[in-house]
Motif scaffolding. Structure first.
Motif, PDB file in Angstrom:
ATOM      1  N   GLU A  41       0.818  -1.199   0.000  1.00  0.00           N
ATOM      2  CA  GLU A  41       0.000   0.000   0.000  1.00  0.00           C
ATOM      3  C   GLU A  41       0.860   1.260   0.000  1.00  0.00           C
ATOM      4  OE1 GLU A  41      -2.262  -0.697   3.466  1.00  0.00           O
ATOM      5  OE2 GLU A  41      -3.794  -1.926   2.468  1.00  0.00           O
ATOM      6  N   GLY A  42       2.109   1.148   0.476  1.00  0.00           N
ATOM      7  CA  GLY A  42       3.018   2.290   0.468  1.00  0.00           C
ATOM      8  C   GLY A  42       3.427   2.696  -0.935  1.00  0.00           C
ATOM      9  N   ASP A  48       0.891   8.717  -5.116  1.00  0.00           N
ATOM     10  CA  ASP A  48      -0.016   9.845  -4.899  1.00  0.00           C
ATOM     11  C   ASP A  48       0.708  11.031  -4.256  1.00  0.00           C
ATOM     12  OD1 ASP A  48      -2.011   8.258  -5.907  1.00  0.00           O
ATOM     13  OD2 ASP A  48      -2.795   7.653  -3.919  1.00  0.00           O
ATOM     14  N   ALA A  49       1.709  10.754  -3.402  1.00  0.00           N
ATOM     15  CA  ALA A  49       2.415  11.833  -2.715  1.00  0.00           C
ATOM     16  C   ALA A  49       3.572  12.377  -3.529  1.00  0.00           C
ATOM     17  CB  ALA A  49       2.932  11.344  -1.359  1.00  0.00           C
ATOM     18  N   GLY A  50       3.933  11.721  -4.630  1.00  0.00           N
ATOM     19  CA  GLY A  50       5.027  12.182  -5.467  1.00  0.00           C
ATOM     20  C   GLY A  50       6.401  11.954  -4.865  1.00  0.00           C
ATOM     21  N   ILE A  51       6.575  10.888  -4.143  1.00  0.00           N
ATOM     22  CA  ILE A  51       7.869  10.556  -3.548  1.00  0.00           C
ATOM     23  C   ILE A  51       8.318   9.228  -4.116  1.00  0.00           C
ATOM     24  CG2 ILE A  51       7.395  11.835  -1.429  1.00  0.00           C
ATOM     25  CD1 ILE A  51       6.618   9.229  -0.083  1.00  0.00           C
ATOM     26  N   PRO A  52       9.592   8.897  -3.982  1.00  0.00           N
ATOM     27  CA  PRO A  52      10.066   7.621  -4.522  1.00  0.00           C
ATOM     28  C   PRO A  52       9.302   6.442  -3.932  1.00  0.00           C
ATOM     29  CG  PRO A  52      11.909   9.025  -3.952  1.00  0.00           C
ATOM     30  CD  PRO A  52      10.688   9.706  -3.430  1.00  0.00           C
ATOM     31  N   ALA A  53       9.090   5.416  -4.755  1.00  0.00           N
ATOM     32  CA  ALA A  53       8.344   4.238  -4.313  1.00  0.00           C
ATOM     33  C   ALA A  53       9.071   3.513  -3.183  1.00  0.00           C
ATOM     34  CB  ALA A  53       8.103   3.290  -5.482  1.00  0.00           C
ATOM     35  N   GLY A  54      10.403   3.514  -3.206  1.00  0.00           N
ATOM     36  CA  GLY A  54      11.163   2.833  -2.153  1.00  0.00           C
ATOM     37  C   GLY A  54      10.907   3.432  -0.784  1.00  0.00           C
ATOM     38  N   VAL A  55      10.761   4.765  -0.779  1.00  0.00           N
ATOM     39  CA  VAL A  55      10.490   5.423   0.506  1.00  0.00           C
ATOM     40  C   VAL A  55       9.136   4.978   1.031  1.00  0.00           C
ATOM     41  CG1 VAL A  55      10.144   7.649   1.634  1.00  0.00           C
ATOM     42  CG2 VAL A  55      11.925   7.387  -0.099  1.00  0.00           C
ATOM     43  N   GLY A  56       8.152   4.893   0.140  1.00  0.00           N
ATOM     44  CA  GLY A  56       6.821   4.444   0.567  1.00  0.00           C
ATOM     45  C   GLY A  56       6.839   3.012   1.058  1.00  0.00           C
ATOM     46  N   VAL A  57       7.615   2.147   0.384  1.00  0.00           N
ATOM     47  CA  VAL A  57       7.704   0.732   0.805  1.00  0.00           C
ATOM     48  C   VAL A  57       8.334   0.633   2.195  1.00  0.00           C
ATOM     49  CG1 VAL A  57       8.783  -1.484   0.310  1.00  0.00           C
ATOM     50  CG2 VAL A  57       7.720  -0.165  -1.538  1.00  0.00           C
ATOM     51  N   VAL A  58       9.444   1.358   2.394  1.00  0.00           N
ATOM     52  CA  VAL A  58      10.121   1.307   3.700  1.00  0.00           C
ATOM     53  C   VAL A  58       9.220   1.875   4.797  1.00  0.00           C
ATOM     54  CG1 VAL A  58      12.083   2.168   5.038  1.00  0.00           C
ATOM     55  CG2 VAL A  58      12.410   1.392   2.677  1.00  0.00           C
ATOM     56  N   PHE A  59       8.557   2.992   4.468  1.00  0.00           N
ATOM     57  CA  PHE A  59       7.663   3.593   5.465  1.00  0.00           C
ATOM     58  C   PHE A  59       6.525   2.635   5.826  1.00  0.00           C
ATOM     59  CE2 PHE A  59       3.681   5.947   6.183  1.00  0.00           C
ATOM     60  CZ  PHE A  59       4.012   6.597   7.365  1.00  0.00           C
ATOM     61  N   GLY A  60       5.940   2.011   4.814  1.00  0.00           N
ATOM     62  CA  GLY A  60       4.851   1.069   5.072  1.00  0.00           C
ATOM     63  C   GLY A  60       5.317  -0.148   5.873  1.00  0.00           C
TER      64      GLY A  60
END
Length: 435
Positions: A41-42, A48-60
């Protein structure tokens, strides 16, 4: 077999804050699933937030792994789930976190507040999400569907885990209360068993002491008279054969009477065989109390000595060479068997002590029948210088006076003994008539 609270506490075998290893494995598995879910889901959140996908994966993944500490800090897990709800992630963590929070021992107001925050957060997110889907044309439904879908989803995600957690928490507290009650009941039963065993041991000791007193009174008096007559027989055997024959007959009578009374006592003891056989099926404590009570009733209800036999008792002492003066005050009446036996035994033991320690001394026996009690007194004068108790070689164990006092006190009476000013010895006892 019931698992008590102590056994439950001793069963803790898990690492850190987990009680069991399987609980730790379950939380690790749930945290892994939640981390994977939030990681996927990250990716959409990052787009949607316009940030790198890796950052979203790590955050999630980091946010989802917070489910690992759900048992230790359930409030933190629910707050993390509420915080990431706007990012449309952490559904599994929210459901499991609410369940754990509701099943915990936290105050109900905290549980209600966090559940309400989760419900409102989910309601807002779903309302915005469904509205955006309709605006994009993904869903071709009317405006009525937006609040319906938002409310249904929010309640469906929040209510079931909350209700299930409340049920499990209540059941867990009930089981803990039952364990505590089982512990308390086990301790009470153990205490009752110990007290029952103490009462049984006390009853057995009392019965042994009482039987020992009976046997002491029977043997001491009869055998003392036998020894006195035997000494007189030895002294007059050559000088007065007729008197020697008379003394020999008295010794024989005394011996037969002693054997008869001993057989009666032993018969009472043999009656306990049935109680001993019952120990195989009846608890020892109950058998001890029952056997002692049965033996006590058997002796008390038997044909024991009574006050009407005092004349015969004094006649036996007179035949042994003792000068005995009997005086009775008041009118005799029927007393309970225990009272009459105790009064008889007191006089008997007092006369036995005179034979042992003051041979040849004149003795006064006084018996008074009063309205509410019966009193007796046995007092001997100083023995003649020519007579000595040592000539008969009568042993003394020192239990006669103690036994008399125990008998009298057990019936609520008063017992006093001691030397007189004239050099003799006095034994006095007062026993309630209705003891």
């Amino acid at each position: 077999m019931t698992t008590t609270g102590e056994d439950h506490a001793a069963a803790r075998s898990g690492p850190w804050w987990w009680e069991r290893r399987r609980g730790a494995l379950l939380d690790v598995g749930l945290a892994s699933l939640s981390a994977v879910e939030c990681a996927f889901e990250g990716i959409r959140f990052a787009t949607d937030a316009g940030i790198p996908a890796g950052v979203g994966v790590v955050f999630g993944a980091l946010a989802g792994s917070a489910l690992l500490v759900r048992r230790k800090w359930p409030i933190a897990v629910v707050l993390v789930a509420i915080a990431i709800t706007p990012a449309q992630m952490g559904y599994l963590m929210g459901v499991v976190g609410l369940y754990t929070l509701a099943a915990s021992e936290l105050p109900r107001r905290i549980i209600a507040s966090l559940a309400g925050m989760s419900l409102v957060g989910m309601l807002i997110v779903m309302f915005v999400r469904v509205r955006q889907d309709i605006a994009r044309g993904t869903l071709d439904l009317g405006d009525w569907f937006v609040p319906f879908a938002a409310i249904t989803t929010a309640v469906g995600v929040t209510a079931p885990p909350l209700l299930l957690g409340l049920y499990v928490g209540a059941r867990r507290r009930l089981m803990e209360s039952l364990r505590e009650r089982a512990d308390s009941l086990e301790r009470e039963l153990q205490l009752l068993a110990e007290r029952a065993e103490e009462r049984a041991e006390w009853a057995r000791n009392e019965e042994r002491t009482r039987i020992a007193r009976e046997m002491h009174d029977v043997v001491a008096h009869r055998v003392s008279l036998m020894v006195v007559h035997a000494a007189a027989l030895q002294a007059v055997a050559r000088k007065d054969p007729e008197k020697a024959v008379k003394n020999a007959a008295l010794v024989g009578d005394m011996g037969r009477q002693a054997l008869t009374e001993l057989r009666e006592m032993l018969g009472v003891l043999r009656s306990g065989d049935g109680a001993r056989r019952a120990e195989r099926v009846v608890p020892l404590a109950a058998v001890g109390v029952a056997a002692a009570a049965a033996a006590s009733r058997a002796v008390e209800e038997g044909d024991g000595p009574c006050l009407s036999e005092l004349d015969e008792l004094i006649g036996q002492s007179a035949a042994a060479g003792m000068v005995v003066d009997l005086s009775v005050e008041g009118d005799g009446r029927g007393y309970p068997a225990q009272v009459e036996q105790t009064a008889y035994r007191v006089v008997q033991e007092a006369l036995t002590n005179v034979h042992k320690h003051a041979a040849g001394a004149k003795t006064h026996v006084r018996l008074a029948h009063r309205s509410a009690e019966i009193a007796m007194q046995v007092e001997n004068e100083p023995p003649p210088e020519a007579a000595s108790a040592s000539s008969a070689r009568l042993p003394s164990g020192g239990n006669g006076l103690l036994g008399m006092k125990e008998r009298v006190v057990a019936l609520g009476g008063v017992f006093v003994s001691g030397p007189t000013d004239a050099g003799g010895f006095r034994v006095s006892a007062v026993i309630p008539a209705a003891a």
